[in-house]
Design an enzyme around this catalytic site. Structure first.
Site, PDB file in Angstrom:
ATOM      1  CB  THR A  44      -4.666  15.921   7.143  1.00 36.07           C
ATOM      2  OG1 THR A  44      -3.514  16.940   6.004  1.00 36.07           O
ATOM      3  CG2 THR A  44      -3.780  14.270   7.128  1.00 36.07           C
ATOM      4  CB  THR A  45      -8.187  14.860  10.090  1.00 37.38           C
ATOM      5  OG1 THR A  45      -7.025  15.781  10.698  1.00 37.38           O
ATOM      6  CG2 THR A  45      -8.595  13.988  11.443  1.00 37.38           C
ATOM      7  CE1 TYR A 107       6.903   9.086  -3.849  1.00 31.74           C
ATOM      8  CE2 TYR A 107       6.437  10.249  -6.385  1.00 31.74           C
ATOM      9  CZ  TYR A 107       6.906   8.768  -5.014  1.00 31.74           C
ATOM     10  OH  TYR A 107       8.130   8.025  -5.851  1.00 31.74           O
ATOM     11  CE1 TYR A 133      -2.109  21.186   7.111  1.00 31.65           C
ATOM     12  CE2 TYR A 133      -3.157  19.946   5.639  1.00 31.65           C
ATOM     13  CZ  TYR A 133      -2.665  19.806   6.364  1.00 31.65           C
ATOM     14  OH  TYR A 133      -2.167  18.881   7.204  1.00 31.65           O
ATOM     15  NE  ARG A 138      -0.190  14.096   7.710  1.00 31.00           N
ATOM     16  CZ  ARG A 138      -0.688  12.435   7.950  1.00 31.00           C
ATOM     17  NH1 ARG A 138      -0.887  12.191   6.750  1.00 31.00           N
ATOM     18  NH2 ARG A 138      -1.826  12.058   8.838  1.00 31.00           N
ATOM     19  CE  LYS A 161      -3.997  22.161   9.449  1.00 28.15           C
ATOM     20  NZ  LYS A 161      -4.275  20.712   8.915  1.00 28.15           N
ATOM     21  CB  ILE A 203      -6.848  23.785  11.282  1.00 30.79           C
ATOM     22  CG1 ILE A 203      -7.564  25.663  10.372  1.00 30.79           C
ATOM     23  CG2 ILE A 203      -8.132  22.608  10.618  1.00 30.79           C
ATOM     24  CD1 ILE A 203      -7.205  25.680   8.697  1.00 30.79           C
TER      25      ILE A 203
END
Length: 294
Positions: A44-45, A107, A133, A138, A161, A203
């Site tokens: 994501t980052t 989504y 994850y 999100r 995560k 993380i």
């Protein structure tokens, strides 16, 4: 076994939005020098949703090449389409990638059975270790402990995560997985408490800016020296919070640019530059941490 401070690495870009390999090398060398336990490339980052498939693969492989065995590299390989996630994962078969980090499908909001079948299909497409994850804020879905338990029985699904920020999840997970199943916090603000409850590390977004301090925080926490760990965490807490003043990775990219780690803070639309309302706030925090001068 992976543990400690794992950086969720930003993807540095030049003024035109192309991946900046010079800055990438500088970042990786910085983390090797600082003792970061592993690097997550294109999570994501790392703006996974803003890169093409070719750029995604290139960024991971450049990270692997530059790291040159000095630090393990974890590839972000998640997608909301199972077939796409399988494709992203398979392209790293036969490489020295340490593991894949696979986000819950976003989504389309699958059921728990859908989540199980999704990750099962990915794991069957590769021998690479898989780290789940979970970031419901999100993705719009939550990998519940009962589903994690089922998935943990698959031999190459080795950890999760957990980015809910819900500390009750640690005990819930520990009750249903084996002791060697890796539990990583995905939330810097609560990461220390997560480790005190039995997690194996974090993380981290914050590690992009202060890697050595995050390494030390995790080392203290994982060896039971919580007094020292809490001292570091208290100092970093304003930064933990400020890096989420706007959507990640907007603030962390600005901070990395401000302290000279990357050439510019370029992001790709729909992400935009850090709002002027927040630049002074983040700048003052960096000054307080002696990362910037007045």
């Amino acid at each position: 076994m992976l543990s400690g401070s794992i950086v969720a690495l930003i993807t540095p870009m030049d003024e035109r939005g192309n991946i900046d390999r010079i800055s990438l090398k500088k970042l990786i060398d910085y983390h090797v020098f600082s003792g970061t336990s592993a690097i997550v490339s294109v999570g994501t980052t790392g703006e996974m949703s803003g890169l093409s498939h070719t750029e995604h693969a290139d960024m991971v492989m450049w990270t692997l090449d530059i790291s040159d065995g000095r630090v393990p590299v974890i590839a972000g390989t998640g997608a909301n389409s199972t077939s796409e996630a399988v494709l992203l994962t398979r392209q790293f078969n036969g490489t020295d990638i340490a593991a894949c980090l696979s986000v819950a499908p976003y989504y389309n909001r699958p059921t728990q059975e859908g989540l199980f079948q999704h990750f099962k299909a990915i794991s069957e497409s590769t021998d690479l270790p898989q780290i789940l994850y979970n970031v419901p804020v999100r993705t719009g879905c939550d990998i519940l402990p009962v589903t994690v338990s089922r998935l943990s029985a698959i031999k190459n699904i080795v950890g999760i995560k957990e980015a809910t920020g819900d500390l009750s999840r640690v005990n819930q997970l520990k009750e249903v997985v084996d002791d060697d199943f890796l539990l990583f916090s995905g939330d810097d603000i609560t990461a220390l408490d997560f480790m005190q409850l039995g997690g194996h590390g974090v993380i981290s977004v914050t590690a992009n800016i202060v890697p050595q301090e995050m390494v030390n925080l995790c080392k203290f926490a994982l060896t039971g020296n919580f007094l020292s760990a809490r001292s570091i965490n208290a100092r970093l807490m304003p930064l933990h919070r400020a890096l989420f003043l706007e959507s990640n990775p907007i603030p962390v990219k600005w901070a990395a640019w401000a302290v000279g780690l990357i050439k510019c803070a370029t992001l790709r639309l729909p992400l935009t530059s850090l709002s002027a309302d927040y630049t002074d706030v983040l700048k003052q925090i960096l000054i307080n941490l002696r990362l910037l001068s007045l």
